[in-house]
Design an enzyme around this catalytic site. Structure first.
Site, PDB file in Angstrom:
ATOM      1  N   ASN A  59      -4.892  -0.540   8.209  1.00  0.00           N
ATOM      2  CA  ASN A  59      -3.569   0.020   8.488  1.00  0.00           C
ATOM      3  C   ASN A  59      -3.565   0.678   9.864  1.00  0.00           C
ATOM      4  O   ASN A  59      -4.088   1.770  10.038  1.00  0.00           O
ATOM      5  CB  ASN A  59      -3.232   1.041   7.390  1.00  0.00           C
ATOM      6  CG  ASN A  59      -1.918   1.750   7.624  1.00  0.00           C
ATOM      7  OD1 ASN A  59      -1.200   1.459   8.572  1.00  0.00           O
ATOM      8  ND2 ASN A  59      -1.596   2.687   6.734  1.00  0.00           N
ATOM      9  N   CYS A  87       0.626   3.440  10.442  1.00  0.00           N
ATOM     10  CA  CYS A  87       1.221   4.554   9.712  1.00  0.00           C
ATOM     11  C   CYS A  87       1.883   5.514  10.697  1.00  0.00           C
ATOM     12  O   CYS A  87       1.254   5.982  11.631  1.00  0.00           O
ATOM     13  CB  CYS A  87       0.173   5.301   8.903  1.00  0.00           C
ATOM     14  SG  CYS A  87       0.892   6.704   8.003  1.00  0.00           S
ATOM     15  N   SER A 104       0.824  -1.199   0.000  1.00  0.00           N
ATOM     16  CA  SER A 104       0.000   0.000   0.000  1.00  0.00           C
ATOM     17  C   SER A 104       0.864   1.257   0.000  1.00  0.00           C
ATOM     18  O   SER A 104       1.881   1.329   0.691  1.00  0.00           O
ATOM     19  CB  SER A 104      -0.903  -0.001   1.237  1.00  0.00           C
ATOM     20  OG  SER A 104      -1.698   1.160   1.246  1.00  0.00           O
ATOM     21  N   ASN A 147       5.198  -2.236   8.222  1.00  0.00           N
ATOM     22  CA  ASN A 147       5.075  -0.891   7.709  1.00  0.00           C
ATOM     23  C   ASN A 147       6.452  -0.221   7.851  1.00  0.00           C
ATOM     24  O   ASN A 147       7.399  -0.845   8.325  1.00  0.00           O
ATOM     25  CB  ASN A 147       4.006  -0.125   8.508  1.00  0.00           C
ATOM     26  CG  ASN A 147       3.329   0.953   7.659  1.00  0.00           C
ATOM     27  OD1 ASN A 147       3.990   1.668   6.919  1.00  0.00           O
ATOM     28  ND2 ASN A 147       2.015   1.071   7.764  1.00  0.00           N
ATOM     29  N   THR A 148       6.555   1.034   7.468  1.00  0.00           N
ATOM     30  CA  THR A 148       7.849   1.710   7.539  1.00  0.00           C
ATOM     31  C   THR A 148       8.337   1.821   8.984  1.00  0.00           C
ATOM     32  O   THR A 148       7.551   1.774   9.924  1.00  0.00           O
ATOM     33  CB  THR A 148       7.744   3.123   6.949  1.00  0.00           C
ATOM     34  OG1 THR A 148       6.684   3.818   7.606  1.00  0.00           O
ATOM     35  CG2 THR A 148       7.460   3.070   5.462  1.00  0.00           C
TER      36      THR A 148
HETATM   37  C1  LIG Z   1       5.904   6.499  -0.232  1.00  0.00           C
HETATM   38  C2  LIG Z   1       5.297   5.446   0.630  1.00  0.00           C
HETATM   39  C3  LIG Z   1       3.975   5.524   0.985  1.00  0.00           C
HETATM   40  C4  LIG Z   1       3.381   4.560   1.800  1.00  0.00           C
HETATM   41  N1  LIG Z   1       2.066   4.651   2.101  1.00  0.00           N
HETATM   42  C5  LIG Z   1       1.464   3.662   2.811  1.00  0.00           C
HETATM   43  C6  LIG Z   1       0.080   3.681   3.044  1.00  0.00           C
HETATM   44  O1  LIG Z   1      -0.628   4.585   2.605  1.00  0.00           O
HETATM   45  N2  LIG Z   1      -0.485   2.676   3.771  1.00  0.00           N
HETATM   46  C7  LIG Z   1       0.266   1.640   4.266  1.00  0.00           C
HETATM   47  O2  LIG Z   1      -0.281   0.746   4.896  1.00  0.00           O
HETATM   48  N3  LIG Z   1       1.609   1.582   4.045  1.00  0.00           N
HETATM   49  C8  LIG Z   1       2.216   2.571   3.327  1.00  0.00           C
HETATM   50  N4  LIG Z   1       3.583   2.505   3.091  1.00  0.00           N
HETATM   51  C9  LIG Z   1       4.361   1.394   3.656  1.00  0.00           C
HETATM   52  C10 LIG Z   1       4.577   0.271   2.646  1.00  0.00           C
HETATM   53  O3  LIG Z   1       3.347  -0.297   2.274  1.00  0.00           O
HETATM   54  C11 LIG Z   1       5.493  -0.803   3.202  1.00  0.00           C
HETATM   55  O4  LIG Z   1       4.889  -1.375   4.334  1.00  0.00           O
HETATM   56  C12 LIG Z   1       6.859  -0.284   3.608  1.00  0.00           C
HETATM   57  O5  LIG Z   1       7.301   0.692   2.697  1.00  0.00           O
HETATM   58  C13 LIG Z   1       7.905  -1.386   3.718  1.00  0.00           C
HETATM   59  O6  LIG Z   1       8.132  -1.999   2.472  1.00  0.00           O
HETATM   60  P1  LIG Z   1       9.336  -1.591   1.482  1.00  0.00           P
HETATM   61  O7  LIG Z   1      10.575  -1.529   2.330  1.00  0.00           O
HETATM   62  O8  LIG Z   1       9.369  -2.647   0.446  1.00  0.00           O
HETATM   63  O9  LIG Z   1       9.008  -0.241   0.929  1.00  0.00           O
HETATM   64  C14 LIG Z   1       4.165   3.483   2.277  1.00  0.00           C
HETATM   65  C15 LIG Z   1       5.510   3.403   1.919  1.00  0.00           C
HETATM   66  C16 LIG Z   1       6.085   4.359   1.117  1.00  0.00           C
HETATM   67  C17 LIG Z   1       7.535   4.235   0.752  1.00  0.00           C
END
Ligand SMILES: Cc1cc2nc3c(=O)[nH]c(=O)nc-3n(C[C@H](O)[C@H](O)[C@H](O)COP(=O)(O)O)c2cc1C
Ligand SMILES: Cc1cc2nc3c(=O)[nH]c(=O)nc-3n(C[C@H](O)[C@H](O)[C@H](O)COP(=O)(O)OP(=O)(O)OC[C@H]3O[C@@H](n4cnc5c(N)ncnc54)[C@H](O)[C@@H]3O)c2cc1C
Ligand SMILES: Cc1cc2nc3c(=O)[nH]c(=O)nc-3n(C[C@H](O)[C@H](O)[C@H](O)COP(=O)(O)OP(=O)(O)OC[C@H]3O[C@@H](n4cnc5c(N)ncnc54)[C@H](O)[C@@H]3O)c2cc1C
Ligand SMILES: Cc1cc2nc3c(=O)[nH]c(=O)nc-3n(C[C@H](O)[C@H](O)[C@H](O)COP(=O)(O)O)c2cc1C
Ligand code: FES
Ligand code: FES
Lengths: 246, 300, 300, 246
Positions: C128, C131, C21, C193-194
């Site tokens: 979620n 966040c 997401s 998540n992040t």
């Molecule tokens: C620009 C950006 C926007 C994100 N927006 C959301 C979001 O709206 N909802 C959500 O659940 N996670 C969001 N995430 C988290 C990602 O879904 C994911 O959990 C996180 O980035 C870890 O994965 P990755 O290291 O492969 O990016 C976002 C991540 C990024 C980088």
């Protein structure tokens, strides 16, 4: 020996066998300081996400230039295979200890795969004062790099249907070998040593380990020996085989 | 030339660049690459009472813009430390030497602190309560706050040298932990230790490290470390040595701006063994060229 | 050809590769680069009841082998989502669509879940609660377990679609959190998540992001994500969608081996917009060439 | 317009002024699809620790090749400056919207610093059907790149003691300008628009923002406009100035 950290220049980097490259590097001081058994640490690209330097045995030295012979194994060596003449890399060396040198001995140098890399440099030093035979063992013929030594025996596992160590008794006897150096896969080194031991042949091996620093600071690269854990990077990579396997 | 001197309470450094424990050996491993006496301080590898062999291999893995380690506090033990390692540093006149202790029990740490207290070449003692790579001691100390208080109080009582306590983010609440340390007499805090993580050996279908978990360090964790320093410095008055992924002079400035008073260089010492000396020079240039003093490196 | 199909409870994916997401827009942003219908599932940007503008700029920063974001759940709101975004995906027959909801209150999430429950094109709902970039909702839901239970119970009651709960590591205890979700009727967990971090704008001597904190993602956090998945999967029976820094097929295999049943690709979609399709192909090749089934991707 | 993701080849990359480089890239399809105003996203090295692609305006297009003109600003552009002929990069484009095109108009094109980059491509298209003057503003003469346009005015801040927008009334009047395009620092665009507005001159600007994806997916690159927040990457980078500043 002082360890040097240099920006060094690639002067050649070419494929010499299947998946195997020879890279020649121009240094300010490192090449001249290298002795057989030493290794160097090389960066795999500036600003790369792969931060750690990769260790490689010194394969050859000519004046200010040194050579490494390497197999593409993972991401770092893959990046290295793309280095072109004029590229600059961070080089750290000489690292580690040296092979013992002898005079007037009948010597067998046994390299399995990339294990041949540091042994070629050793053979060049030894062959002046000793009767040296090089046994170069590879899995398949296509990964055989050209190695320019006085007495060369080539063993291709696939063609012989066995490993080089399996035939070692014959070789040791025929050559009346007094000293053996082995570098290659663990099993090759261990089994070769066991046979050598039975023949009373003094043996040195060069070991590998995962390293972070390469110069004794991280304690990452240890191996078990009969004298306890030893750091491959500065208490090795060369060990008396008897110290490793008893 | 702007002054680089920093006062961490009683511990005065000629500049804020120090090296992190476990990433600088016992100092002398780096003397081929730089002049140790140009650094602010060097923190030596964690020591224990007895020599420790450490964890099984592999002990290190590379990760994107970082590395993981499971060294397991392998070290020579306090005896060799005092008889061999410290004497090798006595010729250094300007750099401060920080001894890092990582006993597996309260008693061991007390004994270590007491022994080191009489060592002239030790300018400060860093108590490592945040190593993720051991079964006893290490991060386990942070699980029980009342026990931790006892540990801190007792170690504090055994030394009049500056006492640094080293923290990690893998705790319930690093800010609360920092406050506890402040309350129990710590002089300085250092953070962060490695971040607990996992690596997998897919070829052999097993965890890469024999203990499973290992500690992540390097530029990859820098944003996490900056947050920790920022959070802690907002509520604690103690001087802070900040670390976690420092690789450039800009990184140094970032840590100083969010509240660190000095910084430590960790794994980048392995990548670029002369980095700490370079950062001293570059920090000097940074301040001089911008006509800023160290004190100006704050958030507006 | 080995089968790539995975069953996450009632949610059956043609392969375990999904998109995360916030990193895949509303799907159609990527149709120039790949065939959406070849993926396991796509998770759409978090939505709220009303459109949200999100946080002030800058909203993104690059970090070593990663990035930080403080988007602040900017989205078009549920109305446009249903009237415009979902219809644009109805022609897709094989890929599953996961709608991610991020209401700022329990009530808002209940309403969102109820509204989405009647949407045919929504195959699962992801809640979620992790966040880091908003003041209300987001990670705050994880601070009070009893409130969280209420939230989960009520959302659960409003939908018979598979309910995914998305977790982060910036909580007291992610394992305990996961167990709570399991207890309250979640069908699937997705993590991580992040990771909360900080970035500094040294030129202007201020925090880079207006909210200070922002979320770190990318290969830099992979070891942390692998640990979280491993820890959670050991104690929870629910299927897990693992994510955090996946960039290569080896990364996919690592996540599957430590207990994930499917994976999500996050920020790497920005770097390499066709990565998810490439990973489907490479995972197929990986299994075929090693003669392994998906079920064999476990630790020995 | 379909966005393409390609492995593209560097065919030239040379310094053209102080800290400024021109890079020519051979593409399969991207170059041909580009229109004035579009930008492209470029990777700064394979396996680099800098993952995000960097956005650059399309400076010129010839057949399958496109050019970008860029200033070395941080780590990514520094790495880019080391690209050599034959290097391969990941290229994504064309991205963003286009400048409006007119016929039979008196047009002023105002580029401040690197803002000149996308405007050169625009001038080439416009000058066939319009009377186009290009005003190229730089801080110091040493950062002046050679720009080959029909009518060129150069403004060097340091030499004039003022900014290009400060003199704009004169230029607009003298040229009886009907349409203005500006790209450059925010203040230059805003002030130029305010003057143009007073003269009743229709104005378009090309904006910058920090981007992650470049194609509308991350919502990272927003700017405030009178119509609410807009994504620079796919609702821009070109905006009517009146939509931005009212
Ligand atoms: C620009 C950006 C926007 C994100 N927006 C959301 C979001 O709206 N909802 C959500 O659940 N996670 C969001 N995430 C988290 C990602 O879904 C994911 O959990 C996180 O980035 C870890 O994965 P990755 O290291 O492969 O990016 C976002 C991540 C990024 C980088
Ligand atoms: C003292 C010494 C001398 C060596 N000499 C040679 C030589 O002359 N020729 C040659 O081809 N190879 C040699 N090797 C092995 C060589 O270092 C590895 O093949 C190389 O590091 C793999 O890097 P990679 O990035 O391609 O692999 P990746 O798997 O991507 O590397 C990830 C990390 O693991 C380390 N690593 C991976 N495999 C090994 C390994 N087998 N040994 C040590 N570290 C490893 C890397 O250095 C890196 O830190 C030597 C190793 C040591 C320790
Ligand atoms: C639509 C668009 C068109 C552009 N066209 C040109 C051009 O034709 N010529 C030119 O020289 N520059 C142009 N820029 C600016 C250029 O993208 C930045 O100078 C470049 O990204 C800086 O990268 P870096 O790695 O050197 O800087 P770093 O500071 O190391 O970059 C870190 C991160 O911030 C981003 N970033 C840094 N500065 C900027 C900036 N000013 N704008 C957007 N992102 C930034 C980078 O892309 C990267 O993600 C354009 C920007 C945009 C948005
Ligand atoms: C190989 C290695 C060994 C370490 N050993 C110790 C140690 O013995 N004691 C300690 O307090 N920290 C130890 N650390 C943690 C570092 O001191 C530092 O806190 C951490 O690595 C974060 O900094 P960095 O990202 O700059 O490496 C070690 C780190 C590494 C990489
Ligand atoms: S590699 Fe660091 S001690 Fe040997
Ligand atoms: S850069 Fe991602 S939406 Fe514009």
């Amino acid at each position: 020996m002082t360890k040097l950290l240099e920006k060094a220049l690639i002067v050649a980097n070419a494929k010499v066998a299947d998946g195997i490259y020879k890279c020649r590097i121009k240094t300010s001081g490192i090449a001249k300081a290298c002795l057989p058994g030493n290794f160097i640490n090389i960066s795999v690209g500036s600003n790369s996400q792969f931060l750690l330097k990769r260790p490689f045995g010194v394969h050859n030295v000519q004046g200010n230039e040194l050579e490494i012979l390497y197999r593409v194994r993972g991401k770092g060596t893959d990046l290295m295979s793309n280095l072109v003449v004029g590229d600059s890399i961070d080089l750290l060396g000489p690292l580690g200890n040296e092979f013992s040198l002898f005079k007037g001995k009948r010597i067998l140098v046994l390299g399995g795969g990339m294990g041949i890399a540091p042994l070629f440099f050793l053979e060049k030093k030894l062959s002046k004062d000793n009767d040296v035979t090089t046994l170069y063992a590879v899995k398949t013929r296509k990964e055989l790099a050209e190695i320019n030594v006085s007495k060369l025996l080539v063993h291709v596992d696939e063609e012989e249907g066995c490993f080089a160590c399996d035939n070692l008794d014959d070789v040791l006897e025929k050559n009346k070998t007094e000293v053996l150096y082995v570098c290659g896969p663990d099993q090759l080194m261990k089994k070769s040593y066991q046979k050598a031991k039975a023949h009373g042949v003094y043996t040195e091996v060069s070991l590998e380990a995962r390293m972070a620093c390469g110069f004794g600071a991280c304690v990452g690269c240890v191996v078990e020996t009969v004298n306890g854990l030893k750091k491959v990077c500065n208490e090795g990579p060369v060990f008396k085989a008897e110290d490793v396997w008893g | 030339m702007k002054s680089l001197e920093v006062k961490l309470g009683k511990l005065i450094l000629q500049n804020p660049i120090t090296t992190a424990s476990g990433c600088f050996g016992y100092g002398t491993d780096f003397s081929d690459f730089l002049d140790l006496d140009l650094l602010g301080a060097i923190t030596l590898k964690s020591i224990t009472k007895e020599p420790r062999v450490g964890n099984p291999t592999p002990r290190v893995a590379e990760t994107p813009s970082g590395m993981m380690n499971s060294i397991g506090l392998a070290n020579c033990g306090i005896k060799e430390f005092i008889e061999v390692k410290l004497p090798a540093l006595t010729h250094l006149k300007k750099v401060k030497v920080i001894a890092n202790i990582a006993g597996h029990s309260t008693e061991e740490n007390i004994e270590l602190a007491e022994t080191l207290n009489s060592q002239k070449r030790v300018d400060a003692i860093e108590l490592n309560i945040s190593c993720p790579n051991v079964d006893a001691g290490g991060l386990a100390f942070c699980q029980d706050m009342s026990q931790l208080k006892v540990l801190l109080k007792k170690v504090r009582a055994k030394t009049d040298k500056p006492l640094i306590v080293k923290l990690a983010v893998n705790v319930n609440d690093i800010v609360n932990l920092a406050q506890t340390c402040e309350g129990e007499g710590a002089d300085i805090l250092s953070l962060i230790n490695t971040v607990t993580g996992l690596e997998v050996d897919i070829e052999n279908r097993k965890l890469f490290f024999s203990r499973g978990y290992a500690g992540l360090s390097g530029p990859a964790i820098r944003p996490i470390a900056l947050k920790a320093v920022y959070d802690v410095s907002k509520v604690v008055k103690l001087p802070i040595i900040g670390m976690g992924g420092i690789a450039t002079v800009e990184d140094v400035v970032k840590f100083l701006m969010v509240g660190a008073d000095a910084v430590s260089i960790g794994m980048m010492n392995f990548v670029e063994p002369d980095i700490s000396q370079r950062l001293v020079r570059e920090l000097q240039n940074y301040l001089d060229s911008k006509n800023l003093g160290l004190k100006d490196l704050t958030l507006n």
